[in-house]
Design an enzyme around this catalytic site. Sequence first.
Site, PDB file in Angstrom:
ATOM      1  N   SER A 136       0.870  -1.175   0.000  1.00 16.16           N
ATOM      2  CA  SER A 136       0.000   0.000   0.000  1.00 16.16           C
ATOM      3  C   SER A 136       0.905   1.222   0.000  1.00 16.16           C
ATOM      4  O   SER A 136       1.842   1.315  -0.800  1.00 16.16           O
ATOM      5  CB  SER A 136      -0.920  -0.099   1.228  1.00 16.16           C
ATOM      6  OG  SER A 136      -1.674   1.066   1.413  1.00 16.16           O
ATOM      7  N   TYR A 150      -4.202   8.897  -6.250  1.00 17.17           N
ATOM      8  CA  TYR A 150      -3.250   7.837  -5.849  1.00 17.17           C
ATOM      9  C   TYR A 150      -3.660   7.289  -4.487  1.00 17.17           C
ATOM     10  O   TYR A 150      -3.739   6.067  -4.281  1.00 17.17           O
ATOM     11  CB  TYR A 150      -1.823   8.390  -5.815  1.00 17.17           C
ATOM     12  CG  TYR A 150      -0.815   7.360  -5.341  1.00 17.17           C
ATOM     13  CD1 TYR A 150      -0.385   6.333  -6.189  1.00 17.17           C
ATOM     14  CD2 TYR A 150      -0.314   7.387  -4.038  1.00 17.17           C
ATOM     15  CE1 TYR A 150       0.522   5.371  -5.756  1.00 17.17           C
ATOM     16  CE2 TYR A 150       0.589   6.429  -3.596  1.00 17.17           C
ATOM     17  CZ  TYR A 150       1.005   5.432  -4.463  1.00 17.17           C
ATOM     18  OH  TYR A 150       1.902   4.478  -4.021  1.00 17.17           O
ATOM     19  N   LYS A 154      -4.877   3.478  -3.052  1.00 16.79           N
ATOM     20  CA  LYS A 154      -4.247   2.767  -1.927  1.00 16.79           C
ATOM     21  C   LYS A 154      -5.229   2.593  -0.758  1.00 16.79           C
ATOM     22  O   LYS A 154      -5.160   1.593  -0.047  1.00 16.79           O
ATOM     23  CB  LYS A 154      -2.974   3.492  -1.483  1.00 16.79           C
ATOM     24  CG  LYS A 154      -1.870   3.484  -2.533  1.00 16.79           C
ATOM     25  CD  LYS A 154      -1.391   2.069  -2.892  1.00 16.79           C
ATOM     26  CE  LYS A 154      -0.168   2.068  -3.779  1.00 16.79           C
ATOM     27  NZ  LYS A 154       0.296   0.710  -4.126  1.00 16.79           N
TER      28      LYS A 154
HETATM   29  N1  LIG Z   1       8.577   4.502  -4.008  1.00 15.33           N
HETATM   30  C1  LIG Z   1       7.747   5.053  -3.166  1.00 15.33           C
HETATM   31  O1  LIG Z   1       7.966   6.172  -2.703  1.00 15.33           O
HETATM   32  C2  LIG Z   1       6.524   4.300  -2.742  1.00 15.33           C
HETATM   33  C3  LIG Z   1       5.962   4.624  -1.505  1.00 15.33           C
HETATM   34  C4  LIG Z   1       4.830   3.917  -1.095  1.00 15.33           C
HETATM   35  C5  LIG Z   1       4.322   2.903  -1.875  1.00 15.33           C
HETATM   36  N2  LIG Z   1       4.895   2.606  -3.081  1.00 15.33           N
HETATM   37  C6  LIG Z   1       4.335   1.487  -3.853  1.00 15.33           C
HETATM   38  O2  LIG Z   1       5.354   0.509  -4.008  1.00 15.33           O
HETATM   39  C7  LIG Z   1       5.009  -0.334  -5.102  1.00 15.33           C
HETATM   40  C8  LIG Z   1       6.232  -0.556  -5.973  1.00 15.33           C
HETATM   41  O3  LIG Z   1       6.575   0.656  -6.604  1.00 15.33           O
HETATM   42  P1  LIG Z   1       8.061   1.211  -6.601  1.00 15.33           P
HETATM   43  O4  LIG Z   1       8.089   2.354  -5.677  1.00 15.33           O
HETATM   44  O5  LIG Z   1       9.026   0.120  -6.428  1.00 15.33           O
HETATM   45  O6  LIG Z   1       8.123   1.845  -8.071  1.00 15.33           O
HETATM   46  P2  LIG Z   1       8.753   1.325  -9.431  1.00 15.33           P
HETATM   47  O7  LIG Z   1      10.218   1.260  -9.328  1.00 15.33           O
HETATM   48  O8  LIG Z   1       8.146   2.201 -10.463  1.00 15.33           O
HETATM   49  O9  LIG Z   1       8.188  -0.169  -9.592  1.00 15.33           O
HETATM   50  C9  LIG Z   1       6.861  -0.399  -9.971  1.00 15.33           C
HETATM   51  C10 LIG Z   1       6.758  -1.807 -10.497  1.00 15.33           C
HETATM   52  O10 LIG Z   1       5.385  -2.034 -10.877  1.00 15.33           O
HETATM   53  C11 LIG Z   1       5.404  -2.563 -12.190  1.00 15.33           C
HETATM   54  N3  LIG Z   1       4.172  -2.332 -12.917  1.00 15.33           N
HETATM   55  C12 LIG Z   1       3.622  -1.161 -13.335  1.00 15.33           C
HETATM   56  N4  LIG Z   1       2.492  -1.396 -14.018  1.00 15.33           N
HETATM   57  C13 LIG Z   1       2.342  -2.748 -14.054  1.00 15.33           C
HETATM   58  C14 LIG Z   1       1.374  -3.608 -14.622  1.00 15.33           C
HETATM   59  N5  LIG Z   1       0.320  -3.147 -15.323  1.00 15.33           N
HETATM   60  N6  LIG Z   1       1.524  -4.946 -14.443  1.00 15.33           N
HETATM   61  C15 LIG Z   1       2.579  -5.437 -13.761  1.00 15.33           C
HETATM   62  N7  LIG Z   1       3.534  -4.674 -13.229  1.00 15.33           N
HETATM   63  C16 LIG Z   1       3.409  -3.342 -13.370  1.00 15.33           C
HETATM   64  C17 LIG Z   1       6.584  -1.904 -12.871  1.00 15.33           C
HETATM   65  O11 LIG Z   1       6.909  -2.624 -14.035  1.00 15.33           O
HETATM   66  P3  LIG Z   1       7.472  -1.887 -15.372  1.00 15.33           P
HETATM   67  O12 LIG Z   1       8.944  -1.725 -15.134  1.00 15.33           O
HETATM   68  O13 LIG Z   1       7.146  -2.826 -16.467  1.00 15.33           O
HETATM   69  O14 LIG Z   1       6.765  -0.563 -15.492  1.00 15.33           O
HETATM   70  C18 LIG Z   1       7.599  -2.027 -11.748  1.00 15.33           C
HETATM   71  O15 LIG Z   1       8.140  -3.321 -11.706  1.00 15.33           O
HETATM   72  C19 LIG Z   1       3.853   0.350  -5.830  1.00 15.33           C
HETATM   73  O16 LIG Z   1       2.642  -0.316  -5.480  1.00 15.33           O
HETATM   74  C20 LIG Z   1       3.877   1.768  -5.263  1.00 15.33           C
HETATM   75  O17 LIG Z   1       2.614   2.356  -5.318  1.00 15.33           O
HETATM   76  C21 LIG Z   1       5.997   3.275  -3.521  1.00 15.33           C
END
Ligand SMILES: NC(=O)c1ccc[n+]([C@@H]2O[C@H](COP(=O)([O-])OP(=O)(O)OC[C@H]3O[C@@H](n4cnc5c(N)ncnc54)[C@H](OP(=O)(O)O)[C@@H]3O)[C@@H](O)[C@H]2O)c1
Length: 277
Positions: A136, A150, A154
Amino acid sequence: MTITKTWLITGTSSGFGKALATLVAQTDGQHLLATARKMADLDYLDAFDHGQITKIILDVTDDAEVAALSDKIRAAGGVDILVNNAGLGYFATTEEAQAADVRQLFDVNFFGLAAVTKVVLPFMRAARQGVIVNISSVLGLTSLPTLGYYSASKYAVEGYSEGLRQEVAPLGIQVMLVEPSGARTNWAGASGKHVIPALADYQAFKANVVGVKNGAGHEPGNPTKIAQLIFASVTNETQVPLHLPLGAFATNAAQEHLTAVLNEVTARRATALKADD
Ligand SMILES: NC(=O)c1ccc[n+]([C@@H]2O[C@H](COP(=O)([O-])OP(=O)(O)OC[C@H]3O[C@@H](n4cnc5c(N)ncnc54)[C@H](OP(=O)(O)O)[C@@H]3O)[C@@H](O)[C@H]2O)c1
């Protein structure tokens, strides 16, 4: 090597998913089902592969690919830990957000997560055990200007997980929500869509969208440490926590917001009780 746990992780091409997949791949006794939209994005796993890694193409919004997961899980003998990690960022005032973008956001962040969970649940029910980890955000517990949609995606994950948890706890299946604050992944940069406020009335929030875009890559959260904390919570604790806020902003903002909610609910108690016969 005896395999003790099988992990299925979505979105392992970058960010948290890649960090967690790397950790699982390097840890003895773990079988990893790593999913990504493009097979080439999983090449980094080859360095750790000694037969315990299965790479799977999965766009969580693609019904056929989600359905095909079932056979892969059966071949793996089930899944002990599902990590619903795939997700997008979206930065826009609620009035200026585009409907198609918002639907895509919910398709990935909520409906994709729910669809993958639905495929995994029969295996966990049959085994009478399993842990479902839903990534989340602190923005699933509170919100900020330009992050309303967003947050909504979540909050949907939070409500879904709380309901699911109560249904599957008697079956031996646990549910954990991970609520990180800003971390150095692609979320705020390449993976996010940024709509700079154009309406004069929302110019005060232009800095929010520009700030998150320009700050991408400089957030305090360390994906490797976040992966370690998720791994430890799942593997070291008999009962996983329902909520796992990660990062100073996450814990502070969640505590402040939830305290304000509790205070308001408490102050309105007498009014609330007047609504029933
Ligand atoms: N980073 C932060 O600050 C933060 C904070 C709180 C929560 N989150 C959450 O953490 C989770 C991971 O994100 P991240 O921060 O690691 O960002 P990220 O580096 O952008 O990774 C996102 C991942 O999701 C994949 N993805 C996107 N659309 C998809 C789809 N339709 N089907 C399958 N995979 C898909 C991306 O694949 P592609 O490479 O193919 O696009 C990538 O592997 C997300 O749910 C995000 O909302 C992030």
